[in-house]
Design a protein around this motif. Sequence first.
Motif, PDB file in Angstrom:
ATOM      1  N   SER A 104       0.855  -1.182   0.000  1.00 15.46           N
ATOM      2  CA  SER A 104       0.000   0.000   0.000  1.00 15.46           C
ATOM      3  C   SER A 104       0.889   1.229   0.000  1.00 15.46           C
ATOM      4  O   SER A 104       2.081   1.150   0.267  1.00 15.46           O
ATOM      5  CB  SER A 104      -0.925   0.005   1.214  1.00 15.46           C
ATOM      6  OG  SER A 104      -0.179   0.029   2.402  1.00 15.46           O
ATOM      7  N   TYR A 105       0.296   2.371  -0.331  1.00 18.43           N
ATOM      8  CA  TYR A 105       1.040   3.624  -0.247  1.00 18.43           C
ATOM      9  C   TYR A 105       0.161   4.672   0.411  1.00 18.43           C
ATOM     10  O   TYR A 105      -1.062   4.536   0.486  1.00 18.43           O
ATOM     11  CB  TYR A 105       1.540   4.097  -1.613  1.00 18.43           C
ATOM     12  CG  TYR A 105       0.462   4.533  -2.580  1.00 18.43           C
ATOM     13  CD1 TYR A 105       0.017   5.855  -2.605  1.00 18.43           C
ATOM     14  CD2 TYR A 105      -0.098   3.640  -3.469  1.00 18.43           C
ATOM     15  CE1 TYR A 105      -0.958   6.260  -3.482  1.00 18.43           C
ATOM     16  CE2 TYR A 105      -1.083   4.048  -4.346  1.00 18.43           C
ATOM     17  CZ  TYR A 105      -1.506   5.351  -4.358  1.00 18.43           C
ATOM     18  OH  TYR A 105      -2.487   5.757  -5.226  1.00 18.43           O
ATOM     19  N   VAL A 106       0.799   5.701   0.928  1.00 16.96           N
ATOM     20  CA  VAL A 106       0.089   6.803   1.571  1.00 16.96           C
ATOM     21  C   VAL A 106       0.045   7.949   0.578  1.00 16.96           C
ATOM     22  O   VAL A 106       1.072   8.417   0.092  1.00 16.96           O
ATOM     23  CB  VAL A 106       0.802   7.226   2.877  1.00 16.96           C
ATOM     24  CG1 VAL A 106       0.103   8.420   3.502  1.00 16.96           C
ATOM     25  CG2 VAL A 106       0.853   6.059   3.847  1.00 16.96           C
ATOM     26  N   ASP A 107      -1.178   8.414   0.237  1.00 20.04           N
ATOM     27  CA  ASP A 107      -1.308   9.498  -0.746  1.00 20.04           C
ATOM     28  C   ASP A 107      -1.079  10.853  -0.090  1.00 20.04           C
ATOM     29  O   ASP A 107      -0.792  10.951   1.103  1.00 20.04           O
ATOM     30  CB  ASP A 107      -2.661   9.432  -1.465  1.00 20.04           C
ATOM     31  CG  ASP A 107      -3.847   9.704  -0.549  1.00 20.04           C
ATOM     32  OD1 ASP A 107      -3.658  10.124   0.613  1.00 20.04           O
ATOM     33  OD2 ASP A 107      -4.991   9.502  -1.001  1.00 20.04           O
TER      34      ASP A 107
ATOM     35  N   GLY B 215      -2.793  11.795   3.122  1.00 15.04           N
ATOM     36  CA  GLY B 215      -2.545  10.971   4.296  1.00 15.04           C
ATOM     37  C   GLY B 215      -3.366   9.701   4.353  1.00 15.04           C
ATOM     38  O   GLY B 215      -3.336   8.986   5.350  1.00 15.04           O
ATOM     39  N   ASN B 216      -4.096   9.390   3.284  1.00 10.32           N
ATOM     40  CA  ASN B 216      -4.916   8.181   3.241  1.00 10.32           C
ATOM     41  C   ASN B 216      -4.086   7.001   2.750  1.00 10.32           C
ATOM     42  O   ASN B 216      -3.291   7.129   1.822  1.00 10.32           O
ATOM     43  CB  ASN B 216      -6.108   8.372   2.299  1.00 10.32           C
ATOM     44  CG  ASN B 216      -6.992   9.520   2.733  1.00 10.32           C
ATOM     45  OD1 ASN B 216      -7.225   9.717   3.918  1.00 10.32           O
ATOM     46  ND2 ASN B 216      -7.469  10.292   1.773  1.00 10.32           N
ATOM     47  N   SER B 217      -4.284   5.848   3.362  1.00 10.71           N
ATOM     48  CA  SER B 217      -3.601   4.638   2.922  1.00 10.71           C
ATOM     49  C   SER B 217      -4.375   4.039   1.745  1.00 10.71           C
ATOM     50  O   SER B 217      -5.580   3.828   1.826  1.00 10.71           O
ATOM     51  CB  SER B 217      -3.529   3.630   4.068  1.00 10.71           C
ATOM     52  OG  SER B 217      -2.890   2.461   3.629  1.00 10.71           O
TER      53      SER B 217
ATOM     54  N   ASP C 106       4.879   6.724   0.259  1.00  4.68           N
ATOM     55  CA  ASP C 106       5.440   5.636   1.064  1.00  4.68           C
ATOM     56  C   ASP C 106       4.842   4.315   0.603  1.00  4.68           C
ATOM     57  O   ASP C 106       3.667   4.254   0.235  1.00  4.68           O
ATOM     58  CB  ASP C 106       5.116   5.817   2.549  1.00  4.68           C
ATOM     59  CG  ASP C 106       5.738   7.065   3.136  1.00  4.68           C
ATOM     60  OD1 ASP C 106       6.652   7.627   2.508  1.00  4.68           O
ATOM     61  OD2 ASP C 106       5.300   7.473   4.227  1.00  4.68           O
TER      62      ASP C 106
ATOM     63  N   THR D 218       4.288   0.381   1.991  1.00  3.28           N
ATOM     64  CA  THR D 218       4.336  -0.462   3.172  1.00  3.28           C
ATOM     65  C   THR D 218       4.058  -1.902   2.777  1.00  3.28           C
ATOM     66  O   THR D 218       3.045  -2.183   2.144  1.00  3.28           O
ATOM     67  CB  THR D 218       3.287  -0.017   4.207  1.00  3.28           C
ATOM     68  OG1 THR D 218       3.513   1.357   4.513  1.00  3.28           O
ATOM     69  CG2 THR D 218       3.371  -0.840   5.466  1.00  3.28           C
TER      70      THR D 218
END
Length: 145
Positions: free
Chosen positions: A11-14, A17-19, A83, A85
């Motif tokens: 997953s990534y954080v946009d 700030g949402n995953s 990011d 994860t």
Amino acid sequence: MPDWRSRLAVSYVDEDGNSVDVTPIDAFSPSFSLNAEALHSIEQTHIGVVYTPQAITFSMTVRAIGDAAAKLTSLAMQGKRFDITLQETDDGADWSFDSIVLSDCIITSANPSPAAISGAPAATFSGMSLASTIDPKTGENQVIP
């Protein structure tokens, strides 16, 4: 013996700030280059060591099903940092790490496959990460740099 019902989630954080889960994903391959080179002189060999900067790169392949390929293409074209994860899901205990976080990632290239008569096309995204945090099942957490 593990039953392998768990999986790794990517997953990534946009920017809000949402995953956001990247799914479906066919392959994810991070690469950590932690280079050291022996230092030599005319008089003697192996007199020391020279460390080169650490490099973290990744490659991920997603099918053009859903919006994962479109979201990653948008991040690439805007040059936005994000990011990634990798974490164990479904309460499994099969993997060596609880999580690996690649921080401040940038996509450096995108390579879509040609459309074919059968099967969905795929896109391979390559990039680099400026930092990483690794949380192993046993031992201490590691942070790069």
